[in-house]
Write an enzyme that holds these catalytic residues in place. Structure first.
Site: not given
Ligand code: IPE
Ligand code: MG
Length: 234
Positions: A2, A4-6, A19, A53, A113, A170, A178
């Site tokens: 979790d 990537n977006g931030r 991403h 999304r 693995l 996490r 989640s």
């Molecule tokens: C996780 O990063 C990647 C996926 C769910 C595909 P997020 O996309 O949830 O990143 P945030 O939470 O917005 O920072």
């Molecule tokens: Mg997220």
């Protein structure tokens, strides 16, 4: 995985750049597991809920996913990684489904693995599909309802052939599961970090392993029973 977006937002870049950076962290994580002898790694890449999304983000993730499949499978195979995908594949297009099946077939004999990539996955989906498969056997008269116990359900889950996870990691500062491996996490040690997924490196993962090594796992027993340093132990 979790954050990537931030990670991208902090740099004033589109979420998809985050991403992409997250995909690099995936490689670091796989290298770490190979290096340290971790035998099974399950990555939560895309949840049942992530389909809702914005369309361009979902589309971008699918492209990233297809590209990564094309680029990485040779190398994963060469390094002895057995790849599988867990989740509801019916929601993917045929092209991606074919590539997933090819990657699995290609790496099936590997044993260094076990890499499971959870895509279109949810812990509730997993339990529901196990229940559906057992119900079908009951309806067809192959088993009776009495045969449905914990072991029977566990045997129909997506990772039935692997041990239950020892450690759950996490990132991104959120303190929740989640809808990841709900059934399988019953006795898993949980580890949380505020680091965003693209910032995770080998040192982060090593810290998680070191913390894990200090935990006493009792599985519902007493400290004395498991031979830990509980003061009631002889
Ligand atoms: C996780 O990063 C990647 C996926 C769910 C595909 P997020 O996309 O949830 O990143 P945030 O939470 O917005 O920072
Ligand atoms: Mg997220």
């Amino acid at each position: 995985m979790d954050g990537n977006g931030r990670w991208a937002q902090k740099r004033r870049r589109p979420r998809l750049i985050g991403h992409r950076a997250g995909a690099r962290a995936v490689n670091i994580c796989i290298d770490f597991c190979l290096d340290r002898g971790v035998r099974a790694l399950t990555l939560f890449a895309f949840s049942s809920e992530n389909w809702d999304r914005p369309q361009d983000e979902v589309g971008g993730l699918m492209k990233l996913f297809t590209g990564a499949l094309e680029r990485e499978v040779d190398e994963l195979d060469r390094r002895g990684v057995r790849v599988r995908f867990i989740g509801d594949r019916s929601r993917f297009g045929e092209g991606i489904r074919d590539r997933m099946a090819q990657a699995e077939a290609r790496t099936l004999q590997n044993d260094r693995l076990d890499l499971a990539i959870a895509v279109s996955y949810g812990g509730r989906w997993d339990i529901a599909q196990a229940a559906r498969s057992l119900a079908a056997d009951v309806a067809a008269g192959r088993i009776g309802p009495d045969a449905i116990d914990e072991r029977a359900i566990a045997a129909r889950l997506a990772l039935a052939d692997l041990p239950e996870p020892d450690l759950f990691i996490r990132t991104g500062g959120e303190l929740r599961i989640s809808n990841f491996l709900l059934w399988q996490l019953a006795y898993t040690e949980l580890w949380f970090t505020d680091l965003l997924w693209p910032d995770v490196d080998a040192a982060t993962l090593q810290t998680a392993l070191d913390d894990f090594a200090r935990r006493e796992r009792r599985f519902g027993l007493t400290g004395a029973q498991v031979g830990g340093n509980d003061e009631t132990a002889e």
